[in-house]
Motif scaffolding. Structure first.
Motif, PDB file in Angstrom:
ATOM      1  N   ASP A 162     -14.496  13.646  -4.002  1.00 33.52           N
ATOM      2  CA  ASP A 162     -14.195  12.388  -4.679  1.00 33.52           C
ATOM      3  C   ASP A 162     -13.220  11.640  -3.768  1.00 33.52           C
ATOM      4  N   ALA A 163     -13.673  10.559  -3.169  1.00 37.17           N
ATOM      5  CA  ALA A 163     -12.885   9.874  -2.137  1.00 37.17           C
ATOM      6  C   ALA A 163     -11.863   8.891  -2.683  1.00 37.17           C
ATOM      7  N   HIS A 164     -11.734   8.815  -4.022  1.00 40.14           N
ATOM      8  CA  HIS A 164     -10.770   7.854  -4.562  1.00 40.14           C
ATOM      9  C   HIS A 164     -10.445   8.167  -6.010  1.00 40.14           C
ATOM     10  N   GLN A 165      -9.265   8.714  -6.253  1.00 37.40           N
ATOM     11  CA  GLN A 165      -8.788   8.908  -7.624  1.00 37.40           C
ATOM     12  C   GLN A 165      -7.260   8.880  -7.603  1.00 37.40           C
ATOM     13  N   HIS A 166      -6.677   8.902  -8.799  1.00 39.87           N
ATOM     14  CA  HIS A 166      -5.224   8.731  -8.920  1.00 39.87           C
ATOM     15  C   HIS A 166      -4.614   9.815  -9.806  1.00 39.87           C
ATOM     16  N   TYR A 167      -3.376  10.170  -9.492  1.00 40.09           N
ATOM     17  CA  TYR A 167      -2.512  10.916 -10.400  1.00 40.09           C
ATOM     18  C   TYR A 167      -1.223  10.119 -10.541  1.00 40.09           C
ATOM     19  N   TRP A 168      -0.679  10.063 -11.762  1.00 35.72           N
ATOM     20  CA  TRP A 168       0.566   9.320 -11.941  1.00 35.72           C
ATOM     21  C   TRP A 168       1.333   9.828 -13.158  1.00 35.72           C
ATOM     22  N   VAL A 188      -9.515  12.813  -2.774  1.00 36.60           N
ATOM     23  CA  VAL A 188      -8.520  12.032  -2.049  1.00 36.60           C
ATOM     24  C   VAL A 188      -7.729  11.252  -3.095  1.00 36.60           C
ATOM     25  N   VAL A 189      -6.431  11.511  -3.160  1.00 35.71           N
ATOM     26  CA  VAL A 189      -5.571  10.844  -4.135  1.00 35.71           C
ATOM     27  C   VAL A 189      -4.981   9.591  -3.498  1.00 35.71           C
ATOM     28  N   VAL A 190      -5.116   8.476  -4.178  1.00 32.48           N
ATOM     29  CA  VAL A 190      -4.700   7.179  -3.644  1.00 32.48           C
ATOM     30  C   VAL A 190      -3.513   6.651  -4.433  1.00 32.48           C
ATOM     31  N   GLN A 191      -2.578   6.031  -3.747  1.00 27.38           N
ATOM     32  CA  GLN A 191      -1.376   5.498  -4.376  1.00 27.38           C
ATOM     33  C   GLN A 191      -1.704   4.516  -5.489  1.00 27.38           C
ATOM     34  N   SER A 195      -7.008  21.392  -4.564  1.00 31.13           N
ATOM     35  CA  SER A 195      -8.084  20.425  -4.787  1.00 31.13           C
ATOM     36  C   SER A 195      -7.787  19.061  -4.168  1.00 31.13           C
ATOM     37  N   ILE A 196      -6.540  18.811  -3.796  1.00 36.75           N
ATOM     38  CA  ILE A 196      -6.194  17.548  -3.134  1.00 36.75           C
ATOM     39  C   ILE A 196      -6.410  17.728  -1.629  1.00 36.75           C
ATOM     40  N   ALA A 197      -7.431  17.069  -1.109  1.00 37.09           N
ATOM     41  CA  ALA A 197      -7.734  17.171   0.319  1.00 37.09           C
ATOM     42  C   ALA A 197      -6.896  16.205   1.141  1.00 37.09           C
ATOM     43  N   GLY A 198      -6.510  15.080   0.543  1.00 34.77           N
ATOM     44  CA  GLY A 198      -5.745  14.086   1.272  1.00 34.77           C
ATOM     45  C   GLY A 198      -5.056  13.117   0.340  1.00 34.77           C
ATOM     46  N   VAL A 199      -4.026  12.464   0.875  1.00 31.42           N
ATOM     47  CA  VAL A 199      -3.253  11.468   0.134  1.00 31.42           C
ATOM     48  C   VAL A 199      -3.239  10.164   0.924  1.00 31.42           C
ATOM     49  N   VAL A 200      -3.571   9.083   0.251  1.00 27.83           N
ATOM     50  CA  VAL A 200      -3.415   7.733   0.809  1.00 27.83           C
ATOM     51  C   VAL A 200      -2.207   7.128   0.111  1.00 27.83           C
ATOM     52  N   GLY A 201      -1.149   6.885   0.849  1.00 28.42           N
ATOM     53  CA  GLY A 201       0.099   6.446   0.256  1.00 28.42           C
ATOM     54  C   GLY A 201       0.410   4.985   0.497  1.00 28.42           C
ATOM     55  N   TRP A 202       1.611   4.607   0.111  1.00 28.39           N
ATOM     56  CA  TRP A 202       2.109   3.248   0.326  1.00 28.39           C
ATOM     57  C   TRP A 202       3.327   3.334   1.234  1.00 28.39           C
ATOM     58  N   VAL A 203       3.379   2.402   2.185  1.00 26.34           N
ATOM     59  CA  VAL A 203       4.497   2.319   3.131  1.00 26.34           C
ATOM     60  C   VAL A 203       4.873   0.847   3.271  1.00 26.34           C
ATOM     61  N   PRO A 204       6.161   0.500   3.345  1.00 27.78           N
ATOM     62  CA  PRO A 204       6.559  -0.904   3.553  1.00 27.78           C
ATOM     63  C   PRO A 204       6.245  -1.326   4.991  1.00 27.78           C
ATOM     64  N   LEU A 205       5.023  -1.763   5.204  1.00 28.04           N
ATOM     65  CA  LEU A 205       4.505  -1.967   6.554  1.00 28.04           C
ATOM     66  C   LEU A 205       5.232  -3.059   7.332  1.00 28.04           C
ATOM     67  N   LEU A 206       5.890  -3.979   6.637  1.00 33.38           N
ATOM     68  CA  LEU A 206       6.610  -5.046   7.338  1.00 33.38           C
ATOM     69  C   LEU A 206       8.033  -4.644   7.722  1.00 33.38           C
ATOM     70  N   ASP A 207       8.514  -3.530   7.219  1.00 36.79           N
ATOM     71  CA  ASP A 207       9.873  -3.101   7.548  1.00 36.79           C
ATOM     72  C   ASP A 207       9.956  -2.652   9.010  1.00 36.79           C
ATOM     73  N   ALA A 208      11.096  -2.908   9.610  1.00 37.32           N
ATOM     74  CA  ALA A 208      11.295  -2.489  11.003  1.00 37.32           C
ATOM     75  C   ALA A 208      11.180  -0.983  11.158  1.00 37.32           C
ATOM     76  N   ASP A 254     -12.460   6.571  -8.938  1.00 39.26           N
ATOM     77  CA  ASP A 254     -11.383   5.708  -9.420  1.00 39.26           C
ATOM     78  C   ASP A 254     -10.881   6.187 -10.779  1.00 39.26           C
ATOM     79  N   TRP A 255     -10.975   7.474 -11.032  1.00 36.92           N
ATOM     80  CA  TRP A 255     -10.407   8.076 -12.238  1.00 36.92           C
ATOM     81  C   TRP A 255      -8.890   8.148 -12.100  1.00 36.92           C
ATOM     82  N   PRO A 256      -8.096   7.924 -13.135  1.00 36.14           N
ATOM     83  CA  PRO A 256      -8.502   7.667 -14.526  1.00 36.14           C
ATOM     84  C   PRO A 256      -8.709   6.199 -14.887  1.00 36.14           C
TER      85      PRO A 256
END
Length: 276
Positions: free
Chosen positions: A4-10, A49-52, A72-85, A233-235
């Motif tokens: 499953d290439a896209h799901q969330h845990y929160w 793959v768990v997505v932010q 069961s979590i093969a990978g994590v796609v996270g969030w990063v402040p990409l504009l920060d130095a 895209d569960w849940p």
């Protein structure tokens, strides 16, 4: 093993999900691996793959901590402040985590539709490429032109479009031609992949396979079976469907493909794209 290439845990109690409010009663509770285990196994999904879902580095670390102890979590796609130095150094640090696979800046929520082409992003994007990390593009049709410019500037960056760019399924075809053209154009860029996910959420209640077929067919014609990957895209999916129904629908809509092509969409493409 299917993926499953896209799901969330929160966990709403963490208080960094601005969009997740008590009014969304279906979603406003903690969701973790134990909630998905039974559904995964019934669908034949081995890993995900768990997505932010929150624009915070704290949530990224929360997901990575979970992933360290969850096979069961093969990978994590996270969030990063990409504009920060400090973004390049932060990405270098996160890249030491074996299951950190990429970033998603939640482009759909940003007021500037052309944010993706801010020159200030260049050091962070170059760091993504250096560390062989991927980029999830959460977009609508009106972001497609800016994303195409971005992808052309960084041809070495692996990019995947989440949820097929959220086509206007619910509106009965209004805007469909613009969406289709945008997908056709983005698919011309060889490093751009697309997720076969989120379509049920964009449809009206009572959707059927026939409702989704024109959109699945167009994504398949544009990207081919070599650059599509299935995701639940569960849940979020629970707002207008369920895990097993969407999985069965996708299998039915792809039944005309060869077994190898289906295996690519349900497993191999995610493994290749995310370096699983």
């Amino acid at each position: 093993m299917h993926i499953d290439a896209h799901q969330h845990y929160w966990n709403p109690g963490r208080n960094d999900y601005g969009w997740l409010t008590p009014e969304q009663s279906t979603l406003y509770r903690p969701y973790g691996p134990s909630d998905l285990t039974g559904l995964r196994k019934r669908a034949g999904i081995g890993q995900t793959v768990v997505v932010q879902a929150a624009p915070t580095i704290e949530e990224t670390r929360y997901l990575l901590s979970m992933a360290r102890h969850e096979a069961s979590i093969a990978g994590v796609v996270g969030w990063v402040p990409l504009l920060d130095a400090g973004a390049p150094a932060l990405l270098a640090d996160l890249a030491r985590e074996p299951k950190f696979k990429g970033v998603r800046p939640m482009l759909q929520d940003l007021p500037d539709h052309h944010w993706i082409n801010n020159p200030g992003l260049t050091p962070a994007i170059e760091a993504l490429i250096e560390h062989d990390l991927a980029f999830d593009a959460l977009i609508f049709t009106h972001h497609a032109e800016a994303l195409a410019i971005f992808a052309t500037r960084f041809p070495a960056l692996r990019i995947v479009i989440d949820h097929g760019a959220k086509p206007p399924i619910r509106t009965g075809g209004a805007g469909r031609a613009s969406w289709a053209e945008a997908m056709t154009q983005l698919a011309q860029l060889p490093q751009v992949y697309c997720k076969l996910s989120g379509l049920a959420t964009e449809a009206a209640p009572g959707w059927t396979d026939a409702t989704l077929r024109p959109y699945v067919d167009h994504l398949l014609a544009s990207f081919g079976p070599g650059r599509l990957m299935w995701g639940s895209d569960w849940p979020v999916l629970n707002l207008n469907g369920d895990y097993l129904r969407w999985h069965a629908s996708a299998r039915a809509l792809l039944e005309g493909l060869t077994e190898q092509e289906r295996e690519a969409i349900f497993a191999r493409n995610a493994m290749t794209f995310y370096r699983l």
